[in-house]
Design a protein around this motif. Structure first.
Motif, short mmCIF file in Angstrom:
data_model
loop_
_atom_site.label_atom_id
_atom_site.label_comp_id
_atom_site.label_asym_id
_atom_site.label_seq_id
_atom_site.Cartn_x
_atom_site.Cartn_y
_atom_site.Cartn_z
N LYS A 112 -5.22 80.80 -93.98
CA LYS A 112 -5.98 81.48 -94.70
C LYS A 112 -6.65 82.88 -93.45
O LYS A 112 -7.04 83.58 -94.28
CB LYS A 112 -7.37 80.44 -93.33
CG LYS A 112 -7.03 79.65 -93.20
CD LYS A 112 -8.18 78.96 -94.73
CE LYS A 112 -8.49 77.71 -94.70
NZ LYS A 112 -9.23 77.39 -95.95
N ILE A 113 -5.42 83.57 -92.83
CA ILE A 113 -5.04 84.74 -92.55
C ILE A 113 -3.95 85.33 -92.73
O ILE A 113 -2.40 84.32 -92.27
CB ILE A 113 -5.64 84.98 -91.05
CG1 ILE A 113 -5.01 84.47 -90.32
CG2 ILE A 113 -7.18 84.94 -91.05
CD1 ILE A 113 -5.39 84.46 -88.74
N ASP A 114 -3.41 86.65 -92.47
CA ASP A 114 -2.00 87.17 -92.97
C ASP A 114 -1.53 87.03 -91.20
O ASP A 114 -0.53 87.58 -90.89
CB ASP A 114 -2.34 88.28 -93.41
CG ASP A 114 -2.64 88.07 -94.62
OD1 ASP A 114 -2.04 87.31 -95.46
OD2 ASP A 114 -3.49 88.84 -95.18
N SER A 115 -2.09 87.54 -90.06
CA SER A 115 -1.79 87.35 -88.86
C SER A 115 -3.03 87.73 -87.65
O SER A 115 -4.37 87.91 -89.05
CB SER A 115 -1.19 89.63 -88.99
OG SER A 115 -2.78 90.26 -89.34
N VAL A 116 -2.38 87.97 -87.10
CA VAL A 116 -2.60 87.68 -85.84
C VAL A 116 -2.63 88.35 -84.56
O VAL A 116 -1.58 88.82 -84.61
CB VAL A 116 -2.99 86.40 -84.97
CG1 VAL A 116 -3.92 86.19 -83.51
CG2 VAL A 116 -3.97 85.30 -85.71
N ILE A 117 -3.67 89.46 -84.08
CA ILE A 117 -3.56 90.38 -82.86
C ILE A 117 -4.27 90.07 -81.75
O ILE A 117 -5.17 89.69 -81.73
CB ILE A 117 -4.04 91.91 -83.23
CG1 ILE A 117 -3.89 92.64 -84.95
CG2 ILE A 117 -4.14 92.27 -82.44
CD1 ILE A 117 -4.33 94.05 -84.96
N ILE A 118 -3.49 89.53 -80.33
CA ILE A 118 -3.79 88.88 -79.56
C ILE A 118 -2.87 89.71 -78.70
O ILE A 118 -1.46 90.40 -78.29
CB ILE A 118 -3.50 87.75 -79.82
CG1 ILE A 118 -4.20 86.76 -78.83
CG2 ILE A 118 -1.96 87.36 -79.63
CD1 ILE A 118 -4.47 85.62 -78.73
N ASP A 119 -2.73 89.91 -76.71
CA ASP A 119 -1.79 90.00 -76.25
C ASP A 119 -0.76 89.39 -76.24
O ASP A 119 -0.33 88.22 -76.30
CB ASP A 119 -2.58 89.75 -74.84
CG ASP A 119 -4.15 90.69 -74.42
OD1 ASP A 119 -4.96 89.91 -75.52
OD2 ASP A 119 -3.95 91.35 -73.14
N GLU A 120 0.42 90.43 -75.81
CA GLU A 120 1.82 89.83 -75.52
C GLU A 120 1.69 88.58 -75.28
O GLU A 120 2.51 87.76 -75.78
CB GLU A 120 2.37 90.61 -74.96
CG GLU A 120 4.72 90.51 -74.98
CD GLU A 120 4.52 91.90 -74.42
OE1 GLU A 120 5.91 91.65 -74.83
OE2 GLU A 120 4.32 92.35 -73.09
N GLN A 121 1.50 87.92 -73.34
CA GLN A 121 2.10 86.66 -73.36
C GLN A 121 1.81 85.76 -74.00
O GLN A 121 2.32 84.69 -73.65
CB GLN A 121 1.54 87.13 -72.33
CG GLN A 121 2.78 88.39 -70.64
CD GLN A 121 3.81 88.64 -71.57
OE1 GLN A 121 4.42 87.36 -71.25
NE2 GLN A 121 4.79 89.40 -71.22
#
Length: 513
Positions: free
Chosen positions: A98-107
């Motif tokens: 549905k999407i190409d990427s996810v931006i989230i915190d590293e851990q």
């Protein structure tokens, strides 16, 4: 009649089993589809941060990733930001394309990729950030106390010990333990979003993580008793500013927009935002249905989240129905009295305004206003939910009852008055019993809607059936099994309620013969 009813029950059971079979088949089909899609899309679309322009980026609503990606989308036209209530939902959207990427915190990103080997983290960092604890504006004393405690646990190595337990090569060794000598003179309520490992997450029914242990260490220094409340991330600041919680700690970054509404302590750790994409590694082995069932419900007694949530759902629904019927009846009597003889014009106007407002605004907005604005001093979330859903239901029930009362022939009312009954005696003994038979199907439908409507209780941090399923998903990173389980529980509950309403309706109709 009994034979006909038995056949109806048999057909209902057959339909239920068919639906369960379809649900199980859908899960298996989805797994096979995902595997094929992973193999088909072996060539990765996004290989670096530079490739994000013009792509669809998934984020958890209200997080720093949401803020940064929104700014990025403004600078790079054609880039779309898809916002999800939970990080796990964004990850699932990425898995199915549905999407190409996810931006989230590293851990948390590492935890997601560990559970989903077909995903990978890009080497490029998207942004760096500092985490701090949010405190309501004006509460400078508490903020300074926490700052002092944070300084102490940083200098004596406690903070490093907490980080090492959850992050790094020594993870799982030598966890921080609450000080048994802590006098606990006062309670400190911490709002968090327990779907963000390793900073906060559920483990064996308890909220644990870096932030949880960090705040426990702070409370030990301040002589306070820590209480943790789980809620959606975008509700944390609202909970703190409204006084429902004393502090908020959920991997929260200090931003200019947030500083307009809330204060922050000194930073307690540094983190970075990363980008998760589909990797070239295909999943070799998928869980069987038995393995998935065990991991989602049996392991560590995770079914208890659903049981507890379902229990709260039933309690809220039961008492909300009572409030809806009682208050709805009062509203309908006032309105019908005005319609028939013009009495109580002011009360009738107030009733109409109330009904218009309650039916014209979303239930989730009403619930949050009642919890965060009106009943700010009430800490019992179940009580707040009962009041909120009960008042909302009353508006709909009142109109159902009014239509039922008005549908009774005027001659019935006149006959009651001719027998010497006054207006209210006639309504109670003659009109309402007849009206109840007419409105029973509509009332049953309203109660069914109410049961399903309680699924928004999670917006005020309360554990209901849907929230229980969300917690299981946040632990196992499995989307379908918990969702289907929640859906089936709701379906069975509604079928039982519908059968009860139908049985009562037949009994009332039989009494007319």
């Amino acid at each position: 009649m009994r034979t006909k009813r038995k056949k109806q029950i048999i057909w209902e059971v057959i339909i239920l089993f068919v639906l369960v079979a379809v649900a199980v088949g859908a899960v298996q089909f989805k797994r096979i589809h995902e595997q094929k899609m992973a193999e088909k899309n072996a060539v990765q679309k996004v290989k670096s941060v530079d490739d994000l322009a013009g792509r669809k980026i998934g984020v958890q609503i209200g997080t720093t990733g949401d803020i940064y990606s929104t700014d990025y989308a403004k600078e790079n036209k054609g880039t779309e930001v898809e916002r999800y209530n939970k990080g796990a939902d964004a990850i699932q959207a990425l898995k199915v394309g549905k999407i190409d990427s996810v931006i989230i915190d590293e851990q948390p990103a590492k935890a997601y990729c560990e559970k989903n080997p077909e995903l990978k983290i890009l080497k490029d960092e998207f942004a760096n950030e500092d985490y701090a604890v949010c405190v309501a504006k004006g509460n400078d004393t508490l903020r300074e106390q926490i700052n002092q405690a944070l300084d102490e646990i940083t200098k004596d190595g406690t903070m490093q010990k907490i980080n090492d337990y959850y992050i790094g090569v020594n993870a799982g060794k030598d966890r921080y333990q609450a000080d048994p000598k802590n006098p606990k003179k006062k309670k400190l309520t911490m709002a968090t979003n327990a779907e963000f490992p390793p900073y906060e997450y559920y483990d064996k029914g308890k909220i644990v993580g870096v932030d949880a242990d960090m705040m426990q260490a702070v409370c030990d220094r301040l002589g306070m008793d820590l209480e943790i409340q789980n809620m959606d991330f975008d509700s944390i600041i609202t909970a703190v500013t409204s006084g429902k919680a004393d502090v908020g700690a959920a991997g929260m970054t200090v931003t200019e927009d947030r500083l307009k509404n809330i204060d922050f302590t000194n930073k307690y750790t540094t983190a970075k935002q990363v980008v998760i994409v589909k990797g070239t590694k295909s999943v070799v082995k998928k869980q069987t249905f038995r393995e998935a069932f065990y991991n989602n419900f049996v392991k560590e007694h995770r079914y208890e989240y659903l049981l507890k949530g379902f229990g709260n759902t039933l309690v809220i629904t039961f008492f909300a129905i009572i409030i809806g019927i009682v208050f709805g009846l009062i509203l309908s009597l006032i309105r019908t009295s005005h319609d028939r003889n013009g009495s109580w014009p002011i009360l009738n106007a107030l009733c109409r305004i109330y009904i218009t407002v309650m039916r014209g605004t979303p239930a989730v907005v009403q619930l949050m206003i009642i919890y965060y604005v009106i009943l700010t001093s009430v800490q019992n979330k179940i009580l707040v939910a009962i009041i909120g859903f009960g008042l909302n239901s009353a508006a709909y029930v009142s109109e159902v009852m009014r239509s039922g009362i008005m549908s009774v022939d005027q001659g019935q009312f006149e006959a009651g008055r001719s027998l010497g009954l006054n207006y209210w005696q006639t309504m109670r003994s003659v009109i309402i019993p007849q009206a109840f038979k007419n409105i029973l199907p509509a009332l049953g439908n309203e109660f069914i809607v109410l049961i399903k409507e309680t699924s928004i209780s999670g917006y005020i941090g309360m554990m209901d059936l849907t929230k229980g399923g969300d917690i299981v998903r946040s632990i196992t990173y499995e989307a379908y099994m918990p969702l289907f389980a929640v859906a089936i529980v709701y379906l069975v509950t509604v079928m039982i309620l519908s059968a009860g309403v139908n049985k009562l309706e037949r009994k009332l109709r039989n009494s007319e013969r």
